[in-house]
Write a protein that holds these residues in place. Structure first.
Motif, short mmCIF file in Angstrom:
data_model
loop_
_atom_site.label_atom_id
_atom_site.label_comp_id
_atom_site.label_asym_id
_atom_site.label_seq_id
_atom_site.Cartn_x
_atom_site.Cartn_y
_atom_site.Cartn_z
N UNK A 157 0.82 -1.21 0.00
CA UNK A 157 0.00 0.00 0.00
C UNK A 157 0.86 1.26 0.00
N UNK A 158 1.95 1.27 0.77
CA UNK A 158 2.79 2.48 0.80
C UNK A 158 3.47 2.68 -0.54
N UNK A 177 -7.60 1.49 -7.16
CA UNK A 177 -7.44 0.26 -6.38
C UNK A 177 -7.02 -0.93 -7.24
N UNK A 178 -7.17 -0.81 -8.55
CA UNK A 178 -6.74 -1.90 -9.43
C UNK A 178 -5.22 -2.02 -9.48
N UNK A 191 -4.33 -5.58 -2.31
CA UNK A 191 -5.33 -5.86 -1.28
C UNK A 191 -6.66 -5.20 -1.64
N UNK A 192 -7.68 -5.49 -0.84
CA UNK A 192 -9.04 -4.96 -1.09
C UNK A 192 -9.43 -3.88 -0.08
N UNK A 193 -8.45 -3.38 0.68
CA UNK A 193 -8.78 -2.50 1.81
C UNK A 193 -9.37 -1.16 1.38
N UNK A 194 -9.13 -0.75 0.15
CA UNK A 194 -9.64 0.53 -0.31
C UNK A 194 -10.92 0.41 -1.13
N UNK A 195 -11.41 -0.80 -1.32
CA UNK A 195 -12.54 -1.00 -2.22
C UNK A 195 -13.80 -0.25 -1.81
N UNK A 196 -13.99 -0.06 -0.51
CA UNK A 196 -15.20 0.63 -0.03
C UNK A 196 -15.25 2.09 -0.47
N UNK A 214 -11.32 4.15 -8.96
CA UNK A 214 -10.69 5.38 -8.50
C UNK A 214 -11.20 5.81 -7.13
N UNK A 215 -10.29 6.35 -6.32
CA UNK A 215 -10.70 6.95 -5.04
C UNK A 215 -10.71 8.48 -5.16
#
Length: 276
Positions: free
Chosen positions: A71-72, A83-84, A88-93, A100-101
């Protein structure tokens, strides 16, 4: 006992015993069932870690070392907001249909700015200064950009890093506006400890201190019993951290260049409820 365990246990005890509860207030975060997610908090927690003595990873439970580094690197090396590009899936929400976030985190680090020496994004500016002017008092990044907040799917939590070289040692202050202590505390500490190690190595410096400043350090109501159980566990000595010493270019690091030896730890806590 790992020094990171000592810091974590002390911080949690202080929050639980002396913290301020948000019960009765109108709070933004919600649990999956729609109920308000209240917290017990302490204001302006400051934790210091001497990276030259020990790598600051907890042993009370596992911190996902490789995922934290992934992640870093996603934020600071790839400068991505999609997030693609993350394993990991931690940012999917917080991601839209395209992944895109918004104009958050890595996006801000990749924006170029004009300086008298030329155009740099924030990461490249840090690397330039550490190589050409390491004792500058102006080496810092900031991704809490007000003009872009309305286009961010999540306002940055860890938003600013100030780097400072003292006696050929690279120190850093990580400023965080808010932190879910159970879910994210040691995760962020591990990430930015690794970042300091990377920046120091490619700049010909030694590692010094990581200072973590948390404006709102909180434990969620549904995490209290979990935290109490966690900080009562057995602890172990810190593992030995190492990374590929041959790498001199920050952009060549991969997650496979980092290892922990003798990482003894307690059992993982599964299905921790996360407030959104």
């Amino acid at each position: 006992m790992s020094y990171a365990d000592k810091v974590f246990i002390s911080m949690c005890n202080d929050i639980l015993n002396n913290g301020y509860s948000s019960e009765g207030q109108d709070v933004r975060p919600r649990w999956e069932d729609g109920e308000p997610a209240h917290t017990i908090k302490q204001f302006a927690v400051v934790n210091r870690y001497d990276l030259s003595k020990e790598f600051p990873i907890m042993t009370l439970r596992p911190t996902a070392f490789k995922s934290a580094i992934d992640e870093i690197l996603w934020i600071w090396q790839k400068k991505s907001n999609n997030v693609n590009d993350l394993n990991s899936k931690i940012w999917d929400s917080w991601a839209d249909e395209a992944g895109s976030i918004g104009k958050a985190y890595g996006y801000q680090l990749g924006v170029k700015h004009k300086y008298k020496e030329g155009e740099f994004d924030q990461v490249d500016r840090v690397l330039y200064d550490l190589k050409h002017n390491p004792y500058s008092r102006r080496i810092m990044t900031n991704i809490y950009v007000h003009q872009d907040l309305d286009e961010m799917n999540l306002y940055p939590c860890a938003y600013s890093v100030t780097f400072n070289v003292t006696d050929n040692k690279l120190n850093a202050i990580l400023n965080q506006r808010s932190q879910d202590i159970l879910v994210a505390n040691n995760w962020n500490v591990v990430q930015y400890a690794v970042l300091v190690h990377m920046f120091a190595q490619v700049s010909g410096l030694e590692v010094g201190e990581l200072v973590h400043v948390i404006a709102d350090a909180h434990i969620y109501d549904r995490h209290v019993s979990i935290v109490k159980e966690l900080i009562s566990r057995d602890v172990y000595e810190a593992p030995k951290f190492s990374m590929n010493k041959d790498i001199k270019d920050f952009y060549e690091f991969t997650v496979n260049d980092f290892t922990l030896e003798n990482y003894n730890k307690g059992e993982q806590i599964k299905k921790i409820p996360v407030a959104v």
